[in-house]
Design a protein around this motif. Structure first.
Motif, PDB file in Angstrom:
ATOM      1  N   THR A  76       5.980   3.044   1.284  1.00 29.86           N
ATOM      2  CA  THR A  76       5.395   1.753   0.929  1.00 29.86           C
ATOM      3  C   THR A  76       5.142   0.943   2.192  1.00 29.86           C
ATOM      4  OG1 THR A  76       6.594   1.767  -1.176  1.00 29.86           O
ATOM      5  CG2 THR A  76       5.680  -0.341  -0.456  1.00 29.86           C
ATOM      6  N   ILE A  77       3.889   0.569   2.393  1.00 27.42           N
ATOM      7  CA  ILE A  77       3.488  -0.248   3.552  1.00 27.42           C
ATOM      8  C   ILE A  77       3.316  -1.677   3.044  1.00 27.42           C
ATOM      9  CG2 ILE A  77       1.745  -0.589   5.347  1.00 27.42           C
ATOM     10  CD1 ILE A  77       1.024   2.453   4.814  1.00 27.42           C
ATOM     11  N   THR A  78       4.215  -2.577   3.424  1.00 29.77           N
ATOM     12  CA  THR A  78       4.197  -3.956   2.924  1.00 29.77           C
ATOM     13  C   THR A  78       3.510  -4.860   3.944  1.00 29.77           C
ATOM     14  OG1 THR A  78       6.254  -3.565   1.722  1.00 29.77           O
ATOM     15  CG2 THR A  78       5.624  -5.857   2.075  1.00 29.77           C
ATOM     16  N   VAL A  79       2.476  -5.565   3.486  1.00 33.19           N
ATOM     17  CA  VAL A  79       1.675  -6.436   4.362  1.00 33.19           C
ATOM     18  C   VAL A  79       1.838  -7.875   3.887  1.00 33.19           C
ATOM     19  CG1 VAL A  79      -0.618  -6.862   5.327  1.00 33.19           C
ATOM     20  CG2 VAL A  79       0.010  -4.546   4.597  1.00 33.19           C
ATOM     21  N   LYS A  80       2.259  -8.755   4.776  1.00 37.59           N
ATOM     22  CA  LYS A  80       2.433 -10.166   4.433  1.00 37.59           C
ATOM     23  C   LYS A  80       1.478 -11.023   5.245  1.00 37.59           C
ATOM     24  CE  LYS A  80       7.265  -9.814   2.965  1.00 37.59           C
ATOM     25  NZ  LYS A  80       8.648 -10.334   3.147  1.00 37.59           N
ATOM     26  N   GLY A  81       0.859 -11.973   4.562  1.00 46.70           N
ATOM     27  CA  GLY A  81      -0.109 -12.860   5.203  1.00 46.70           C
ATOM     28  C   GLY A  81      -1.005 -13.465   4.148  1.00 46.70           C
ATOM     29  N   SER A  82      -2.050 -14.169   4.579  1.00 47.34           N
ATOM     30  CA  SER A  82      -3.011 -14.734   3.628  1.00 47.34           C
ATOM     31  C   SER A  82      -3.816 -13.604   2.980  1.00 47.34           C
ATOM     32  CB  SER A  82      -3.965 -15.686   4.358  1.00 47.34           C
ATOM     33  OG  SER A  82      -4.757 -14.942   5.291  1.00 47.34           O
ATOM     34  N   ILE A  83      -4.507 -13.919   1.886  1.00 45.89           N
ATOM     35  CA  ILE A  83      -5.337 -12.898   1.225  1.00 45.89           C
ATOM     36  C   ILE A  83      -6.373 -12.361   2.205  1.00 45.89           C
ATOM     37  CG2 ILE A  83      -7.133 -12.560  -0.530  1.00 45.89           C
ATOM     38  CD1 ILE A  83      -5.516 -14.255  -2.427  1.00 45.89           C
ATOM     39  N   GLU A  84      -6.972 -13.239   2.971  1.00 50.25           N
ATOM     40  CA  GLU A  84      -7.980 -12.815   3.953  1.00 50.25           C
ATOM     41  C   GLU A  84      -7.368 -11.862   4.977  1.00 50.25           C
ATOM     42  OE1 GLU A  84     -11.661 -12.515   5.607  1.00 50.25           O
ATOM     43  OE2 GLU A  84     -11.248 -13.837   3.905  1.00 50.25           O
ATOM     44  N   ALA A  85      -6.191 -12.230   5.492  1.00 51.93           N
ATOM     45  CA  ALA A  85      -5.517 -11.402   6.507  1.00 51.93           C
ATOM     46  C   ALA A  85      -5.072 -10.063   5.915  1.00 51.93           C
ATOM     47  CB  ALA A  85      -4.327 -12.159   7.079  1.00 51.93           C
ATOM     48  N   CYS A  86      -4.492 -10.103   4.711  1.00 53.04           N
ATOM     49  CA  CYS A  86      -4.041  -8.862   4.067  1.00 53.04           C
ATOM     50  C   CYS A  86      -5.213  -7.930   3.778  1.00 53.04           C
ATOM     51  CB  CYS A  86      -3.303  -9.182   2.767  1.00 53.04           C
ATOM     52  SG  CYS A  86      -1.654  -9.876   3.008  1.00 53.04           S
ATOM     53  N   ALA A 131      -6.137  -6.314   6.969  1.00 51.34           N
ATOM     54  CA  ALA A 131      -5.118  -5.315   7.321  1.00 51.34           C
ATOM     55  C   ALA A 131      -5.275  -4.056   6.474  1.00 51.34           C
ATOM     56  CB  ALA A 131      -3.726  -5.911   7.138  1.00 51.34           C
ATOM     57  N   GLU A 132      -5.588  -4.222   5.181  1.00 49.89           N
ATOM     58  CA  GLU A 132      -5.799  -3.063   4.304  1.00 49.89           C
ATOM     59  C   GLU A 132      -6.913  -2.178   4.847  1.00 49.89           C
ATOM     60  OE1 GLU A 132      -8.079  -0.760   1.592  1.00 49.89           O
ATOM     61  OE2 GLU A 132      -8.744  -2.773   2.134  1.00 49.89           O
ATOM     62  N   GLU A 133      -8.001  -2.786   5.285  1.00 48.59           N
ATOM     63  CA  GLU A 133      -9.115  -2.016   5.833  1.00 48.59           C
ATOM     64  C   GLU A 133      -8.672  -1.185   7.034  1.00 48.59           C
ATOM     65  OE1 GLU A 133     -12.254  -4.721   6.774  1.00 48.59           O
ATOM     66  OE2 GLU A 133     -12.449  -5.468   4.723  1.00 48.59           O
ATOM     67  N   GLU A 134      -7.897  -1.816   7.933  1.00 49.10           N
ATOM     68  CA  GLU A 134      -7.465  -1.131   9.150  1.00 49.10           C
ATOM     69  C   GLU A 134      -6.432  -0.041   8.856  1.00 49.10           C
ATOM     70  OE1 GLU A 134      -8.842  -1.545  12.174  1.00 49.10           O
ATOM     71  OE2 GLU A 134     -10.231  -2.847  11.089  1.00 49.10           O
ATOM     72  N   VAL A 135      -5.488  -0.341   7.958  1.00 45.73           N
ATOM     73  CA  VAL A 135      -4.459   0.648   7.599  1.00 45.73           C
ATOM     74  C   VAL A 135      -5.112   1.873   6.955  1.00 45.73           C
ATOM     75  CG1 VAL A 135      -2.555   1.111   6.000  1.00 45.73           C
ATOM     76  CG2 VAL A 135      -2.538  -0.961   7.397  1.00 45.73           C
ATOM     77  N   ILE A 163       0.856  -1.188   0.000  1.00 42.37           N
ATOM     78  CA  ILE A 163       0.000   0.000   0.000  1.00 42.37           C
ATOM     79  C   ILE A 163       0.893   1.239   0.000  1.00 42.37           C
ATOM     80  CG2 ILE A 163      -1.784   1.268   1.281  1.00 42.37           C
ATOM     81  CD1 ILE A 163      -2.537  -1.422   2.608  1.00 42.37           C
ATOM     82  N   LEU A 164       0.559   2.198  -0.841  1.00 39.65           N
ATOM     83  CA  LEU A 164       1.289   3.470  -0.868  1.00 39.65           C
ATOM     84  C   LEU A 164       0.525   4.497  -0.041  1.00 39.65           C
ATOM     85  CD1 LEU A 164       2.193   3.644  -4.673  1.00 39.65           C
ATOM     86  CD2 LEU A 164       3.726   3.067  -2.794  1.00 39.65           C
ATOM     87  N   ALA A 165       1.245   5.211   0.824  1.00 41.76           N
ATOM     88  CA  ALA A 165       0.604   6.238   1.662  1.00 41.76           C
ATOM     89  C   ALA A 165       1.530   7.437   1.775  1.00 41.76           C
ATOM     90  CB  ALA A 165       0.286   5.692   3.051  1.00 41.76           C
TER      91      ALA A 165
END
Length: 607
Positions: free
Chosen positions: A326-336, A339-343, A281-283
């Motif tokens: 760049t915010i890099t999130v690693k995990g399952s699609i469900e987890a990512c 995380a996207e929603e929360e970020v 994710i870019l922020a």
């Protein structure tokens, strides 16, 4: 809204000519062309095709030497309060559009229309006919960032020529009742699109799969998630990753992101790509500190709650032209996805807080173009346009001075920065400070002496390298202060003089007349406490100060940029009130008015 009006039609034009143009541009029509002198009508199969005809033909296609004007055909009785505004610059933020529309009246509904065009389209309903008419006259052809807006009436089905409504309904409107399903209640402001788009990076090798054959996949994502998706294929030619920008509601952005992750996962399996594909994710850097939180608590909580691993690119990667982390999130699609929603929830909260501070600041300094200062992400890629041509909400365009009352008074502010940062502010051979001075329209000097700011009520000589400070003396009107101080705050962050987990907080001093210090403090400290609550800055009038040679004392303000600016403006307001009261006081006995204001002496009488 399927029927079209075609204007500026040549007298030589025939129905066959118009039919040829529609066939040439692959625009279907569901009935014959009704050609009159100078204009024509035609029906389209649906609203989407009618919109396509307007966007492709209106003002762009000639027939017998005349540019056709194509818009919705609206009977006069239905030309009420509803307008359609097209050719809005891409990524336009709601605040800018709201400010523009509100100049002509009360906007009851403003909703975005999904189209295949690069520019945005909205349907607007004003509270009154004359407001809609004025907006139509003023906005049609209005240039916004080199995009000429196109405004037309759209049928207002609530306007009828039938007998008065049954059940005591208001004339011309349906009877009052609950809002229809899917439509906002009267006066509601539907916020269909978040002001902060979702920006993600995807590996270049998956871009083709995301677009699909002839764009079928991306169109399907757009349709299912009610979003506008831009794949920036031409940016950074040869780069391993490409940015994608999603404009929609927060829910729409999240759904589009999840779908894109699923497409990449499937493509990786099909192509036997074995590396992990994280979500990136870019922020904008302005928001990242608050996403991380004090001592990293916010980010850690998101990691724990979503069962992901999150890392953020270092500040060293930032440049003037690339202010995104760049915010890099690693995990399952469900987890990512979670995380996207929360970020993005944190990012949007930060944005909304900053917009509120900006709008408040723009009210204090009318006409101040906050986005043009380079302090806010409006001009960043995918973060919306620069507002150089549009005044902030509540401000009027074309102000040559604040409030239109001549040249504003110059102010002097002493801003304290880490001594080690002086070189960064001055720049090589003094180039940076010279450029900053020209940009802000302010005089900027750095004192030669170091001070140690350790206590709220005193300034002492330096004794520790960690607390050594240098004083930057900034002289100029309010807008110059805002620009100069804003760039200094930003430079300190860019150059890593503050940690990635902390906001830049600086101490500023302004001098006030000794007799006005009490007004800043207020009875029992009431005013200064209210100032601190309102601005979130620490405001202190040190005790037992000895006034300087100009009979002035210091007020100290400590806080992040917006807090400090707001506190400075509020204190200047108090000083202005004090000055006005001093001027309006009756003259003491024995004092005459100033020389220039003295009445003429009475003529002596002759005896």
């Amino acid at each position: 809204m399927n029927k079209l009006y075609i204007g500026n039609v040549s007298e030589e034009a025939s129905a066959e000519d118009l039919e040829t143009i529609f066939e040439q541009w692959k625009i279907p029509h569901s009935g014959p062309f009704l050609v009159k002198t100078g204009y024509a009508f035609v029906d389209c199969p649906d609203e989407k095709i009618a919109m396509k005809a307007i966007d492709i033909l209106s003002g762009k296609v000639e027939l017998h030497g005349k540019l056709l004007e194509v818009e919705h055909s609206v009977p006069k009785r239905q030309r009420s309060c509803k307008l359609q505004i097209r050719n809005i610059p891409p990524h336009m933020q709601w605040e800018v559009l709201d400010g523009l529309l509100a100049q002509y009246g009360t906007v009851e509904v403003c909703e975005q229309v999904n189209t295949d065009t690069d520019t945005a389209v909205v349907n607007v309903r004003y509270a009154a006919k004359d407001q809609a008419r004025q907006a139509m006259e003023k906005l049609n052809g209005f240039l916004m960032e080199n995009f000429a807006l196109k405004v037309s009436y759209i049928p207002d089905e609530t306007v009828t020529t039938d007998a008065p409504a049954l059940g005591g309904g208001r004339r011309g409107f349906a009877p009052r009742g609950p809002p229809r399903s899917g439509s906002p209640g009267m006066g509601a402001r539907p916020k269909l699109q978040s002001d902060v788009p979702l920006r993600i990076l995807v590996p270049t090798q998956f871009v083709g799969a995301i677009i699909g054959k002839e764009g079928a996949t991306i169109r399907n994502i757009t349709k299912q998630t009610h979003s506008k998706i831009d794949i920036h294929r031409k940016e950074n030619a040869g780069a391993a990753e490409k940015p994608i920008t999603v404009h929609s509601t927060p829910e729409g952005c999240s759904n589009a992101c999840r779908t894109i992750m699923e497409i990449m996962q499937k493509e990786a399996l099909d192509t036997k790509f074995t590396e992990e594909i994280p979500l990136k994710i870019l922020a904008h850097n302005n928001f990242v500190g608050r996403l991380i939180g004090k001592e990293g608590r916010n980010l850690k909580k998101i990691e724990v709650d979503t069962e992901t691993k999150i890392t953020i690119s270092p500040l060293q990667d930032l440049t003037l032209y690339n202010p995104e982390r760049t915010i890099t999130v690693k995990g399952s699609i469900e987890a990512c996805s979670h995380a996207e929603e929360e970020v993005m929830k944190k990012i949007r909260e930060s944005y909304e807080n900053d917009v509120a501070a900006m709008n408040l600041q723009s009210n204090l300094i009318p006409g101040l173009n906050l986005n043009a200062l380079g302090l806010f992400p409006g001009g960043a890629p995918g973060m919306g346009p620069s507002m150089a041509n549009v005044p902030p909400p509540g401000a009027q365009a074309g102000y040559s001075s604040f409030g239109g009352q001549g040249q504003p008074e110059s102010e002097t502010v002493h801003l304290f920065i880490p001594a080690l940062a002086v070189g960064a502010i001055i720049g090589k051979q003094g180039q940076h400070i010279k450029q900053l001075s020209r940009f802000a329209g302010a005089s900027i000097k750095i004192s030669a002496d170091e001070v140690n700011v350790v206590d709220a009520n005193q300034i002492t000589p330096p004794d520790s390298i960690d607390t050594k400070q240098r004083m930057v003396i900034i002289a100029g009107p309010p807008e110059a202060q805002f620009k100069a101080q804003g760039r200094i705050f930003g430079k300190l962050k860019e150059e890593n003089f503050f940690g990635p987990k902390e906001e830049v907080k600086l101490e500023a001093h302004i001098k006030v007349p000794a007799f006005a210090a009490g007004r800043v403090i207020g009875k029992g400290g009431k005013t200064v406490n209210e100032l601190q609550n309102l601005t979130s800055a620490e405001v202190v009038v040190p005790r037992d100060q000895t006034p300087d040679e100009n009979d002035q004392v210091i007020v100290k303000i400590t806080g992040h940029f917006y807090a400090s600016q707001l506190a400075q403006r509020k204190i200047q307001e108090i000083l202005s009130q004090v000055r006005r009261q001093q001027q309006s006081k009756p003259l003491a006995r024995g004092e005459g008015p100033p020389h220039g204001d003295r009445p003429p002496l009475p003529r002596p009488s002759r005896k």
